[in-house]
Design an enzyme around this catalytic site. Structure first.
Site, short mmCIF file in Angstrom:
data_model
loop_
_atom_site.label_atom_id
_atom_site.label_comp_id
_atom_site.label_asym_id
_atom_site.label_seq_id
_atom_site.Cartn_x
_atom_site.Cartn_y
_atom_site.Cartn_z
N SER A 1 20.83 57.62 19.32
CA SER A 1 21.77 58.21 20.26
C SER A 1 22.92 57.26 20.64
CB SER A 1 21.02 58.70 21.49
OG SER A 1 21.86 59.41 22.34
N ASP B 1 25.00 60.49 18.39
CA ASP B 1 24.43 61.66 17.72
C ASP B 1 25.05 62.97 18.21
OD1 ASP B 1 23.17 61.45 20.19
OD2 ASP B 1 21.28 62.28 19.49
N ASP C 1 25.36 64.65 20.96
CA ASP C 1 24.83 65.64 21.90
C ASP C 1 25.53 65.52 23.24
OD1 ASP C 1 23.57 63.24 22.47
OD2 ASP C 1 21.58 64.11 22.76
N ASP D 1 28.88 60.72 21.75
CA ASP D 1 28.00 59.57 21.57
C ASP D 1 27.54 59.54 20.10
OD1 ASP D 1 26.18 61.68 21.67
OD2 ASP D 1 24.59 60.42 22.48
MG MG Z 1 22.78 61.28 22.29
#
Ligand code: MG
Length: 458
Positions: A99, A244, A246, A242
């Site tokens: 992440s 990844d 999300d 960020d």
């Molecule tokens: Mg994330």
């Protein structure tokens, strides 16, 4: 970050790639996960980190060894993988990502068939299998197969389009700056935005696991470039993801970077205008702003512990359609009840297009709060007792003790006092109508905490 007793932390499994989180370990995690899923089919994906493909192959070997089949989605955002799990009716999924952590880290998230990360109880089951090494070993005739799963990005983008008014957005010809953090956000959002008739200017859009553009966490101090580019090209807004994709943080047309709970409150406002009486799920770390909007537009706030998985599970349980976090995570249930950077971007565009207002104006109309943070050192062994004392001392106030102690005061100021899960400290998050009051709250409660800790030491 990995401990010898626990595999999963608050955000799945995280560790330094090739040091703490080695391919050998990833094979074992894959096998423990595969044993849990009992010869099911799992979708596997990874973000742009240099260790992603290596760890994915190791996890897949482990999964296949237990008889699980794998659909390999390849490099994709976490919400894209989560969407693919449901779309392809898989039994679950595994996402290789750390992440927002620095580039040298990586991690493993296990996804349940509903597209949400597995519950803590299920994590404990996988963990137990991992530590006892009681993994299922498939007979050679039953070893799992792995197939490529192409097209997940197109399917995901198409699904998002269904939740916004494409025709109205296209007419506006917005100009948007996208900061993809050199990772997977660059694979989905520019594509989505172009389909929504936007002119897209990208920065950090080259996939590079060393993250040369900026650190993967979209904190204000990392977003100077996107803010500058928005102003330089005269864009309508900018958005930064960020590692990844999300989480998303927005920059208005004036180059001002906004906190996640502000954009969340904006989405909440227009959601509640159209859906009166709905529940809004958010952790106790969120701003009172979220409550103000709910009060004004007839929504009901459901406070949860801090953590995106808790928000997602609570939304599913209560059939709530909207959730959000102060860090830039917006959960839009009609699409999927998980944090989703591209979906959040489409929602903001939808609001801008329907109101015809600029982002700075839309955000500027929301009640303003000032934030102040602090921390106080506290040994892990004392944290429980400190918590107990804090409960006792604040009993007469309006509090919520789901996660640490959150206190709301009459003048709309509030403070959250919460033990850190990873460091020997207590964190304080104060919010007030003036900067001075927020500072004062941090000062007062730091002092109270220090007194409690000193008292317990003697
Ligand atoms: Mg994330």
């Amino acid at each position: 970050m990995l401990s010898s007793r626990h595999l999963f932390g608050t955000n799945g499994i995280r560790g330094l790639a090739n040091k703490e989180l080695t391919p050998e370990m990833a094979v074992k995690i894959g096998a423990a996960t595969g044993t849990f899923f009992k010869r099911g089919t799992l979708v596997v994906g990874y973000d742009a980190r240099t260790s992603g493909p290596m760890l994915a192959k190791a996890v897949i070997a482990g999964l296949n060894s237990t008889g699980c089949n794998v659909l390999l989605a390849g490099m994709a955002p976490t919400p894209t993988l989560q969407f693919a799990v449901k779309k392809h009716k898989a039994d679950g999924g595994v996402m290789i990502t750390a992440s927002h952590n620095p580039p040298e880290y990586n991690g493993i998230k296990v996804i349940w068939k509903d597209g949400i990360e597995v519950s803590h109880e299920r994590e404990l089951e996988i963990e137990k299998t991992f530590f006892t090494e009681k993994t299922h070993v498939a007979a050679w005739t039953e070893i799992g197969e792995t197939w490529e799963l192409p097209g997940v990005i197109d399917e995901y983008v198409e699904a998002i389009e269904k939740h916004v008014d494409v025709k109205v957005i296209i007419k506006k010809h917005y100009h948007v700056v996208v900061d993809g953090a050199n990772s997977v956000g660059s694979l989905t959002s520019p594509h989505l935005l172009r389909k929504l008739g936007c002119r897209v200017t990208t920065i950090n859009a080259n996939i590079d696991g060393t993250f040369p553009g900026r650190p993967p966490e979209p904190r204000p101090e990392n977003l100077g470039d996107v803010a500058m580019v928005v102003k330089a090209v005269g864009a309508d807004f900018g958005v930064a993801y960020d590692g990844d994709a999300d989480r998303s943080i927005f920059v208005d047309e004036k180059g001002e970077i906004h906190m996640g709970d502000k954009t969340f409150a904006l989405v909440e406002k227009y959601f509640l205008k159209a859906n009166k009486g709905e529940k809004i799920v958010t952790p106790v770390s969120s701003s009172t702003l979220v409550q103000d909007i709910a009060d004004e537009y007839k929504g009901k706030i459901v406070w949860t512990k801090v953590g995106s998985v808790t928000v997602a599970h609570t939304m599913k349980e209560l059939k709530a359609k909207l959730g959000g976090e102060e860090n830039g995570g917006i959960f839009y249930g009609p699409h999927q009840p998980v944090r989703d950077g591209a979906m959040s971007t489409a929602l903001i565009l939808d609001i801008m297009a329907k109101t015809g207002q600029k982002l700075s104006k839309l955000l500027g109309e929301l009640p303003a709060y000032y934030l102040q943070k602090g921390k106080v050192e506290c040994n892990d062994s004392l944290k429980e007792k400190v918590q107990q004392k804090l409960f006792e001392q604040t009993r007469s106030l309006k509090t919520n003790t789901l996660d640490g102690v959150k206190i709301w005061f009459e003048d709309k100021s509030s403070i959250l006092i919460r033990p850190s899960g990873t460091e020997p400290i207590y964190r304080l998050y104060a919010e007030a109508k003036t900067e001075k009051k927020a500072e004062q709250l941090v000062k007062d409660y730091s002092l109270k905490l220090k007194k409690i800790i000193a008292g317990l030491r003697h």
